[in-house]
Design a protein around this motif. Structure first.
Motif, PDB file in Angstrom:
ATOM      1  N   ALA A 168     -14.999   2.395 -25.069  1.00 51.14           N
ATOM      2  CA  ALA A 168     -13.887   2.923 -25.855  1.00 51.14           C
ATOM      3  C   ALA A 168     -12.907   1.834 -26.273  1.00 51.14           C
ATOM      4  N   ASP A 169     -12.692   0.826 -25.405  1.00 55.51           N
ATOM      5  CA  ASP A 169     -11.737  -0.230 -25.746  1.00 55.51           C
ATOM      6  C   ASP A 169     -12.213  -1.062 -26.920  1.00 55.51           C
ATOM      7  N   GLN A 170     -13.507  -1.395 -26.938  1.00 56.07           N
ATOM      8  CA  GLN A 170     -14.034  -2.162 -28.069  1.00 56.07           C
ATOM      9  C   GLN A 170     -14.017  -1.337 -29.354  1.00 56.07           C
ATOM     10  N   ASP A 171     -14.342  -0.059 -29.237  1.00 55.51           N
ATOM     11  CA  ASP A 171     -14.347   0.793 -30.422  1.00 55.51           C
ATOM     12  C   ASP A 171     -12.942   0.958 -30.990  1.00 55.51           C
ATOM     13  N   VAL A 206       0.689   3.758 -16.533  1.00 54.34           N
ATOM     14  CA  VAL A 206       0.052   4.548 -15.474  1.00 54.34           C
ATOM     15  C   VAL A 206      -1.475   4.501 -15.554  1.00 54.34           C
ATOM     16  N   GLY A 207      -2.018   3.924 -16.630  1.00 52.32           N
ATOM     17  CA  GLY A 207      -3.458   3.714 -16.700  1.00 52.32           C
ATOM     18  C   GLY A 207      -4.220   4.725 -17.529  1.00 52.32           C
ATOM     19  N   LYS A 208      -3.569   5.276 -18.552  1.00 53.84           N
ATOM     20  CA  LYS A 208      -4.251   6.262 -19.393  1.00 53.84           C
ATOM     21  C   LYS A 208      -5.444   5.646 -20.119  1.00 53.84           C
ATOM     22  N   SER A 209      -5.226   4.507 -20.747  1.00 57.94           N
ATOM     23  CA  SER A 209      -6.321   3.881 -21.492  1.00 57.94           C
ATOM     24  C   SER A 209      -7.439   3.437 -20.561  1.00 57.94           C
ATOM     25  N   SER A 210      -7.089   2.998 -19.352  1.00 66.26           N
ATOM     26  CA  SER A 210      -8.119   2.627 -18.382  1.00 66.26           C
ATOM     27  C   SER A 210      -8.950   3.846 -17.999  1.00 66.26           C
ATOM     28  N   LEU A 211      -8.324   4.994 -17.883  1.00 63.54           N
ATOM     29  CA  LEU A 211      -9.065   6.220 -17.593  1.00 63.54           C
ATOM     30  C   LEU A 211      -9.992   6.571 -18.755  1.00 63.54           C
ATOM     31  N   ILE A 212      -9.500   6.417 -19.987  1.00 61.17           N
ATOM     32  CA  ILE A 212     -10.353   6.658 -21.149  1.00 61.17           C
ATOM     33  C   ILE A 212     -11.574   5.739 -21.107  1.00 61.17           C
ATOM     34  N   ASN A 213     -11.353   4.463 -20.785  1.00 61.70           N
ATOM     35  CA  ASN A 213     -12.457   3.511 -20.730  1.00 61.70           C
ATOM     36  C   ASN A 213     -13.450   3.874 -19.627  1.00 61.70           C
ATOM     37  N   ALA A 214     -12.946   4.454 -18.532  1.00 58.32           N
ATOM     38  CA  ALA A 214     -13.837   4.883 -17.460  1.00 58.32           C
ATOM     39  C   ALA A 214     -14.621   6.129 -17.851  1.00 58.32           C
ATOM     40  N   LEU A 215     -14.021   6.973 -18.682  1.00 55.65           N
ATOM     41  CA  LEU A 215     -14.673   8.201 -19.125  1.00 55.65           C
ATOM     42  C   LEU A 215     -15.629   7.971 -20.289  1.00 55.65           C
ATOM     43  N   VAL A 216     -15.288   7.012 -21.161  1.00 55.24           N
ATOM     44  CA  VAL A 216     -16.045   6.777 -22.398  1.00 55.24           C
ATOM     45  C   VAL A 216     -16.434   5.311 -22.448  1.00 55.24           C
ATOM     46  N   GLU A 217     -17.696   5.015 -22.268  1.00 55.70           N
ATOM     47  CA  GLU A 217     -18.156   3.632 -22.261  1.00 55.70           C
ATOM     48  C   GLU A 217     -17.903   2.972 -23.616  1.00 55.70           C
TER      49      GLU A 217
END
Length: 304
Positions: A191-194, A178-189
């Protein structure tokens, strides 16, 4: 004077055998557990001490929790997923289609643990919410929950979501895809790399999956990303408590004929009358009924 080798702190990420800690003096360190009985989760306040001549810290105690997000494990025991949560954000979408019964169960968990809940419809960049999804979002709005329609991809209403999470420890939950991690990435610059760096530095191999991770939000608040699920139910120790997870049902309980009405087969039940008159959603009532039976079966099994 406090021993500098001993610090309280916060669990900000968990791996299979390790965790990331934010100590109260501001340091970010890796921790491991003292003994096999400790089960810290993201959001826990803990006590830890430095291990001489090693970079890791030893987690020695979990401080009292304000609340717990739980579910039954495969053995019927209570599994704690996160702790000290102020808000649960249940993410939905039309692609994949949302199981609204799972959403109900996350919202019920929030009610039972004394947390707030918000329902997030993601992927509006693909299409507006379908008629059935709009109807379900309307049900939640009518009983007093905040609903947010947004897109992690286009950025639509991400600021509204950020405001909803402001000054709280929140957890983003929902079905896989449903895109939870994508929302995290949109909220926190970044976040995916970290997250990738956390996995690689956990000491458990390059492909270690982070079970959950907490991020700080600009302007205040923190948010926990959780793994996607195919199903979910909160661990409830007594079926009679299920009604308190459904605020529209709990609000009518005093109007039932019997003080201990379970809103199942009892006569003169105000809840069932409200369902018949469509004051209460038929689907929400069915969700209550299913969770009640599940909790009742679990309680009987534990007694046996």
């Amino acid at each position: 004077m406090t021993n500098v080798s001993e610090q309280p702190g916060l669990v900000t990420a968990t791996f299979s055998q390790r965790m990331r800690l934010r100590l109260d003096d501001g340091r970010e360190v890796t921790g491991r557990l003292k003994g096999k009985k400790l089960r810290p989760v993201c959001g826990d306040r803990i006590e830890a001490r430095a291990i001489p001549n090693e970079p890791e810290w030893l987690v020695t105690a979990i401080l009292p929790r304000r609340n717990e997000l739980t579910r039954p494990d495969k053995r019927g025991q209570v599994e704690v997923l996160a702790a000290n949560i102020g808000l649960i954000a249940a993410v939905t979408s039309d692609r994949p289609a949302t199981d609204w019964y799972i959403v109900d169960r996350y919202v019920a968990a929030a009610e039972l643990m004394g947390a707030s809940a918000v329902i997030v419809f993601n992927k509006t960049d693909l299409a507006p919410a379908s008629g059935s999804s709009e109807a379900e979002l309307g049900v939640f709005t009518n009983i007093g929950y905040t609903t947010i329609r947004c897109s992690a991809k286009s950025g639509e209403n991400i600021d509204q979501l950020r405001r909803a999470l402001h000054h709280s420890t929140s957890i983003i939950v929902g079905q896989s895809g449903v895109g939870k991690s994508s929302l995290i990435n949109a909220l926190v610059e970044g976040a995916d790399q970290d997250t990738a760096r956390l996995s690689q530095s956990s000491g458990e191999g390059r492909h270690t999956t982070v079970n959950s991770v907490m991020w700080s939000l600009e302007g205040g608040g923190t948010v926990i990303d959780s793994p996607g699920v195919r199903d979910y139910a909160p661990a409830i120790d007594a079926a009679e408590r299920v009604a308190w997870g459904f605020r529209e049902i709990a609000a009518l309980a005093d109007e039932c004929r019997f003080a201990n009405c379970r809103h199942m087969r009892e006569p003169d039940c105000a809840v069932k009358e409200a369902v018949a008159s469509e004051t209460i959603s038929h689907r929400r009532y069915e969700s209550y009924r299913r969770l009640f039976i599940l909790a009742d079966d679990a309680a009987q099994s534990n007694r046996g």
